[in-house]
Enzyme design. Sequence first.
Site, mmCIF file in Angstrom:
data_model
loop_
_atom_site.group_PDB
_atom_site.id
_atom_site.type_symbol
_atom_site.label_atom_id
_atom_site.label_comp_id
_atom_site.label_asym_id
_atom_site.label_seq_id
_atom_site.Cartn_x
_atom_site.Cartn_y
_atom_site.Cartn_z
ATOM 1 C CG LEU A 180 43.796 47.811 32.526
ATOM 2 C CD1 LEU A 180 44.159 47.734 34.293
ATOM 3 C CD2 LEU A 180 42.237 47.695 32.255
ATOM 4 C CD GLU A 217 42.791 40.277 44.460
ATOM 5 O OE1 GLU A 217 41.984 39.232 45.092
ATOM 6 O OE2 GLU A 217 43.277 41.103 45.058
ATOM 7 N NE ARG A 248 45.301 34.670 56.379
ATOM 8 C CZ ARG A 248 44.740 34.894 55.165
ATOM 9 N NH1 ARG A 248 43.419 34.449 54.808
ATOM 10 N NH2 ARG A 248 45.565 35.658 54.622
ATOM 11 C CE LYS A 257 33.368 40.797 52.084
ATOM 12 N NZ LYS A 257 34.823 40.498 52.437
ATOM 13 C CE LYS A 278 49.121 37.877 49.530
ATOM 14 N NZ LYS A 278 48.141 38.743 49.799
ATOM 15 C CG HIS A 319 42.248 47.195 54.393
ATOM 16 N ND1 HIS A 319 43.423 46.942 54.943
ATOM 17 C CD2 HIS A 319 42.209 46.064 53.625
ATOM 18 C CE1 HIS A 319 44.095 45.943 54.581
ATOM 19 N NE2 HIS A 319 43.356 45.300 53.637
HETATM 20 P P1 0O2 Z 1 44.394 42.418 51.608
HETATM 21 O O1 0O2 Z 1 45.257 42.687 52.822
HETATM 22 O O2 0O2 Z 1 43.946 43.590 51.004
HETATM 23 O O3 0O2 Z 1 45.460 41.659 50.452
HETATM 24 P P2 0O2 Z 1 41.446 34.949 48.993
HETATM 25 O O4 0O2 Z 1 41.604 34.723 50.122
HETATM 26 O O5 0O2 Z 1 42.217 36.598 48.309
HETATM 27 O O6 0O2 Z 1 41.936 33.843 47.951
HETATM 28 P P3 0O2 Z 1 38.977 35.862 48.969
HETATM 29 O O7 0O2 Z 1 39.247 36.800 50.260
HETATM 30 O O8 0O2 Z 1 37.450 35.114 48.750
HETATM 31 O O9 0O2 Z 1 39.925 35.089 48.447
HETATM 32 O O10 0O2 Z 1 39.127 37.033 47.922
HETATM 33 P P4 0O2 Z 1 37.927 38.383 47.558
HETATM 34 O O11 0O2 Z 1 36.838 38.214 48.469
HETATM 35 O O12 0O2 Z 1 37.872 38.624 46.255
HETATM 36 O O13 0O2 Z 1 38.836 39.555 48.470
HETATM 37 C C1 0O2 Z 1 40.224 39.711 47.697
HETATM 38 C C2 0O2 Z 1 40.658 40.899 48.305
HETATM 39 O O14 0O2 Z 1 39.592 41.958 48.242
HETATM 40 C C3 0O2 Z 1 41.066 41.172 49.844
HETATM 41 O O15 0O2 Z 1 42.134 40.832 49.947
HETATM 42 C C4 0O2 Z 1 40.759 42.614 50.071
HETATM 43 O O16 0O2 Z 1 41.821 43.458 49.462
HETATM 44 C C5 0O2 Z 1 39.690 42.930 49.230
HETATM 45 N N1 0O2 Z 1 38.480 42.795 50.131
HETATM 46 C C6 0O2 Z 1 37.626 41.821 50.056
HETATM 47 N N2 0O2 Z 1 36.550 41.842 50.979
HETATM 48 C C7 0O2 Z 1 36.977 43.161 51.449
HETATM 49 C C8 0O2 Z 1 36.162 44.167 52.524
HETATM 50 O O17 0O2 Z 1 35.108 43.511 52.984
HETATM 51 N N3 0O2 Z 1 36.769 45.176 52.729
HETATM 52 C C9 0O2 Z 1 37.742 45.469 52.273
HETATM 53 N N4 0O2 Z 1 38.535 46.850 52.571
HETATM 54 N N5 0O2 Z 1 38.502 44.891 51.280
HETATM 55 C C10 0O2 Z 1 38.010 43.723 50.957
HETATM 56 P P5 0O2 Z 1 42.440 40.171 51.309
HETATM 57 O O18 0O2 Z 1 43.918 38.989 50.975
HETATM 58 O O19 0O2 Z 1 41.617 39.599 52.223
HETATM 59 O O20 0O2 Z 1 43.442 41.538 52.087
#
Ligand code: 0O2
Length: 356
Positions: free
Chosen positions: A178, A296, A213, A269, A202, A312
Amino acid sequence: MQKILVVDDVELNRELLRYILEEEYTIEVAADGKEAIQKLQESQGETGAVLLDLQMPRMDGFAVIAALEERGWMQRFPVLVISGEYSMEVENRCLELGVSDFIHKPFGTSIVRNRIRNAMELFATRKKLERKVEEQAEALKEQNQIIQRQAEKLRHEKSFNRLMMEYRSAIMEVETRLKVLNEEFSQEYNRNPFEAIKSRLKTPASIFEKLERKGYPFTLESIRENLTDVAGLRVICSFPDDIYRLAELLTKQDDIIIVRKKDYIKSPKPNGYRSLHFILSVPIFLSDEKKYMNAEVQFRTIAMDFWASLEHKLKYKKYVRSADEIVGMLKDCADSIEALDYQMQEIRNKIDRSRQ
Ligand code: 0O2
């Protein structure tokens, strides 16, 4: 039968309530606040509800409520005020102090019976729910401690540290690519496609929490196969079209594989979240081998990132009061932010055109 304590300085009222309620409950009486507190002390938590008059000699209803609160007894049983007081202010004050209901004198027999029954049932249900939540919180705490211990054990294992090193290398690999694109852009077009890159590995505890989970085994192979976000990068761009340009330039590099793509900008979303997500498989070059690792990568604008950080916080703090209202407000903000992003992009385009 459950015990009800009737606190009223007028004997006629005490006896009237006894007459109405004694078929369903054991009735105790007190002629003022002081006697009431003494009786509650003696009953050792057997009281099912307190019916409280407000105007009494020696210690009035409000002083009783304050004394109950001080001793933590307002959480033990419902307190219903039965009063001739008709001021909204007084009624409100009682309810704010945690009184379960306010019954006006003179009262009808069935109204008193029903309202007492309802208040007691509601109170018991709330207590049951609170106990359930406490039990669940305790179970979660225990589970969390197990996860922490397992994570701690693994943290010291050489093979785990090696895996983490590989994920760190994947972060560095994507970051470098990047940065190279950024350099090229600033040379060629005199501007930067992104403002900042945030990266994170992580933590062991978070890895274990996710395996637990999702019901995956706690092994290194399982981490590698089932978790795609151990290495995470967030690329913060100024404008929405930079996101797509940069994402395309990165993902079309011939040794990068797109494992998964989620476009929450084209399809936000329901809560308003907007970002472009990729799970990429990227090569890392070690001393004796070339290996593909998952990472990711999330692309967002500055405004989307600002919004997502606040959201968040809300998501993980469920105890915030009037959360529904806040969710609605955040959705409105997300929509305004989207409009703002495109307005800023339009301004930039106009400036670019005026320069040519
Ligand atoms: P954290 O605590 O930020 O790491 P996965 O469970 O990752 O395999 P998922 O949840 O379907 O699959 O993946 P997605 O939708 O691509 O989301 C991955 C990450 O994007 C999330 O990680 C969040 O960091 C962010 N994200 C997704 N949806 C939202 C949202 O509605 N609001 C906010 N603020 N962030 C979001 P984690 O692991 O859920 O949480």
